[in-house]
Design an enzyme around this catalytic site. Structure first.
Site, short mmCIF file in Angstrom:
data_model
loop_
_atom_site.label_atom_id
_atom_site.label_comp_id
_atom_site.label_asym_id
_atom_site.label_seq_id
_atom_site.Cartn_x
_atom_site.Cartn_y
_atom_site.Cartn_z
CG HIS B 280 0.42 -1.57 24.46
ND1 HIS B 280 1.58 -1.23 24.84
CD2 HIS B 280 0.98 -3.16 25.43
CE1 HIS B 280 2.40 -1.94 25.47
NE2 HIS B 280 1.95 -2.66 26.12
CG ASP B 292 5.08 -4.81 27.51
OD1 ASP B 292 4.39 -3.50 26.36
OD2 ASP B 292 5.97 -3.93 28.33
CD GLU B 326 -0.25 -1.80 28.61
OE1 GLU B 326 -0.93 -2.09 29.49
OE2 GLU B 326 1.35 -1.37 28.47
CD GLU B 327 4.14 -0.35 27.89
OE1 GLU B 327 3.33 -0.68 29.82
OE2 GLU B 327 4.18 -1.23 27.46
CG ASP B 354 0.59 -6.08 26.66
OD1 ASP B 354 1.60 -6.10 26.45
OD2 ASP B 354 -0.13 -5.19 27.80
CG HIS B 425 8.56 -2.00 31.61
ND1 HIS B 425 7.34 -1.54 32.75
CD2 HIS B 425 7.31 -2.30 30.71
CE1 HIS B 425 6.42 -2.37 31.86
NE2 HIS B 425 5.90 -2.49 30.78
ZN LIG Z 1 2.62 -4.05 27.78
#
Ligand SMILES: [Zn+2]
Ligand SMILES: [Zn+2]
Lengths: 482, 482
Positions: B280, B292, B326-327, B354, B425
């Site tokens: 992603h 990520d 995606e998130e 991912d 994140h």
């Molecule tokens: Zn991800």
């Protein structure tokens, strides 16, 4: 530092009254029973941990001149009283630096989009104008490299980068933070960014003191995270200018009245001979100073509490000094040494616990020849807490520096510092980072070693006189931030 | 999810056209030579790493609807073109949530002095009034515990605490973040704090998506650091009310036009059979989405670049899909499955990378019976990069979820995720956290496995139909944030 250099005639006359060492001897059975009554409660009662929760969760950060620092003074007095230990305050005038807005951004170029950088003002930093200061970044890896840049520093933002990886590296690189900004200011820099002195980072800025000597107007000086220092390094290595905007709203307020907190357990036989147990009550304004130096504070307080219960009392006096302003001025240490100058020859041993709450690894000494032989027979009670070895012939602490000219012997409990610089001077220096078991063991080691110094028949031989102070331009020698 | 359930008659007719597996066979000498031309460059050229620097240092964060996301779309198109891989965009309407001011403070009580708490709004959070919202904290450790509280949630700030310690715990606790705030809102809470889903913390907040189903007005929902969650826990355990003030200035802007980026290396013999390689393109708005999912993006791009150089081309078509959103919405995944619905029966294998840039540990499959036997003879070229084992019978990725009803076989490269949730994140998900060697090895494994799927004589048997979708109240199943 000149205030601590007594006239040599006075020094000589005081030295005549200084206690002298006796031959080595092992502890008696009765003395070894005291070990049980010190080590046992330190390990089983969790009292130091409870106190650490009070000063961290309950009081919080304690930067000199802040409400938190004042609350800590009152808490320490109350706590000593509750512990049956006589305590009082001694005045200290402290600087009062306060953090304001702080942010920075990487300005866009053809090669990269702009974005925020994570910064934290260093204690003592100057402010930027409200709109911030913008400049092209120039990177150096040492003060020597800065000196070679000459005119290229003018109007620039100096990035002090380095390669700290392990706790032992702190000493090598700390001068980038403490002295770099002033040198950059002299060379015409508009601001500085100092790579955080860290052994781990999750984009974690580390503050700490920086010094601008008289005559150098403070410029904005912030720490930048390891990640952002590496980002700037990569972008600079890629070529082309890298421009940063920095906004710092910190302020230097008028000096404030504050205090060292001093407490004593009087000796039974030689009350005039003093074993000093130090730690510092102040912390940085981020986090809650759990490792730095809440842990040290509660260890020496607990040692005093446990020693105060012993009947008979130890031979000599054990004095706890909770210094104010270790972090950004060492004013408490200087005030103590001045106020007690006449007593310093009768300070027969001094320790400062200021390396966090890690488990104890052994005992260290900074004393004259023969000291190790005197102490070694007394270490067996610490084998069970992992601290039965005599380690380096070096001990001390920033707050003990003013005691050096009086040749006070230093002793210490060496601790595991593997993760100390992960959290040192950060928002993450909080109670959860201290292991209760490690804290209890180090507390036990401090309590027993304080007793050893106070009880053994003779005193430690005094160390040789320290070397002459460094050149004035370098400012006071301070292993800042331990 | 209903958009992905094709009418059963259409499904049946499409299934007739679905490629069927052949017996197992080992690669030929010529095919094994391709391994050298994939693994060799992946390990020695550092091309994936260079690309990762571009998308992280150069472009930065890429939250859906942001300028960074748009820049990433353009960068991906440019990069595929430079690599000699045909690429195009496919439209995706995305939510556009933006972070604003965010801060919280613990309000003083008799037992503790107030102080800042470190918070970060969750994606999808509602805003507070400008002056913030204040409430008494009530702590729960599960959604079930929340349900038992009844009236006691009204007007309160719910703290979702948990005991995440290792990467495997993420699955157990992620619903506290994704579903907890909506459930708390229904129960009358004024705001929520969710303990960061983290395997390490230096007072590090972790964001992530939270969902408010239609009809539930979003309340302020922030992550709080592990440290501050533990602080609140200790204070609550100490008795007496704990009050917190929270200020969140986030906003949900109108939806924006964005894109999936799709690229293809056409198959020489069965170009209609598709091997999908996904990752992603979007990231959170903090850090630069290095693990990520910048790492996944550059791995699948590099696989395509290396495959495009092979003459002859692999038997089947390799299609890279860089999903958008995606998130916080999975809109790109849904848009892809809708736009390509008719083709899904000819998607003979799909992978999504991912799980960060860690080193490869082995290959995984989610397919019908006999799949392992087909694949095993082809794994020897990955022994040298530590990925020669066939691991779990499970593979997938959030963006592949819409392919489940079409029974597309999934394959994967399992990676070391020990430190993935240290930075997931957070502001710390930056280039410096990715090890070049690990990235190169995983890239090699992806490139070879893509070739295996595209080249082996038969295709993987398709897995059984997935279980019926979960009850509507739970919303779409999403292993969010991998
Ligand atoms: Zn991800
Ligand atoms: Zn300290």
């Amino acid at each position: 530092m000149s205030t601590f250099l007594l006239p040599s005639t006075l020094m000589a006359s005081l030295l005549a009254a200084t206690p002298q060492p006796s031959p080595a001897s092992a502890p008696t059975a009765a003395q070894l029973q005291v070990a049980e009554r010190l080590v046992g409660p330190a390990l089983s009662e969790g009292h130091a941990w409870t106190r650490l929760a009070e000063i961290t969760d309950g009081i919080g950060p304690r930067l000199s001149g802040s409400e938190g620092a004042e609350a800590a003074v009152q808490w320490a007095l109350r706590s000593f009283k509750a512990d049956g230990v006589k305590a009082w305050t001694e005045p200290v005038k402290v600087p009062r630096w306060v953090r304001g807005e702080e942010r920075a951004e990487l300005l866009s170029s053809e090669r990269f989009r702009g974005r925020p950088l994570t910064v934290m003002a260093l204690g003592g930093s100057g402010a930027t104008p409200v709109e911030g200061v913008t400049g092209e970044v120039v990177e150096v890896f040492s003060l020597e490299e800065l000196a070679t840049l000459g005119e290229r520093v003018k109007g620039r933002i100096v990035l002090f980068n380095h390669t700290m990886e392990k706790p032992e590296d702190y000493g090598r690189f700390a001068s980038l933070r403490s002295r770099g900004p002033a040198l950059a200011a002299k060379a015409g820099a508009v601001a500085t960014l100092v790579r955080s002195l860290a052994t781990a980072s999750l984009n974690t800025p580390h503050t700490g003191a920086t010094r601008f000597e008289d005559g150098i107007a403070p410029i904005p000086a912030a720490s930048v995270t390891v990640e952002d220092a590496e980002l700037l390094h990569r972008l600079l290595a890629g070529g082309g200018p890298v421009r940063v905007k920095l906004v710092l709203g910190c302020k230097e307020l008028p000096e404030a009245d504050s205090f060292n907190v001093v407490a004593e357990v009087k000796g039974r036989e030689k009350p005039e001979e003093i074993i000093l147990l130090g730690a510092h009550l102040d912390s940085w304004d981020v986090g809650t100073g759990a490792h730095d130096d809440g842990a040290g504070v509660v260890m020496v307080m607990e040692a005093a509490r446990l020693l105060a219960k012993q009947k008979p009392a130890p031979r000599r006096t054990v004095r706890v000094v909770l210094f104010m302003n270790e972090e950004n001025g060492l004013r408490g240490a200087k005030a103590y040494a001045e106020a007690h100058a006449a007593e310093l020859p009768r300070h027969v041993a001094a320790l400062e616990m200021d390396a966090g709450g890690g488990k104890p690894l052994g005992v260290s000494l900074r004393a004259g020849e023969g000291a190790a032989e005197l102490v070694r027979p007394w270490l067996s009670p610490l084998v069970g807490v992992g601290s039965g070895n005599l380690l380096a012939q070096e001990a001390g602490g920033a707050d003990l520096t003013p005691l050096l000219p009086a040749r006070v012997p230093f002793f210490g409990v060496r601790q595991d510092g593997t993760h100390y610089f992960d959290v040192h001077h950060t928002h993450a220096d909080t109670l959860d980072k201290v292991e209760p078991e490690a804290l209890a063991k180090s507390t036990a080691a401090v309590a027993w070693m304080a007793y050893v110094m106070a009880e053994m028949p003779g005193v430690l031989p005094r160390p040789p006189a320290p070397p002459a102070p460094a050149a004035p331009a370098a400012g006071p020698v301070k292993s800042s931030g331990h």
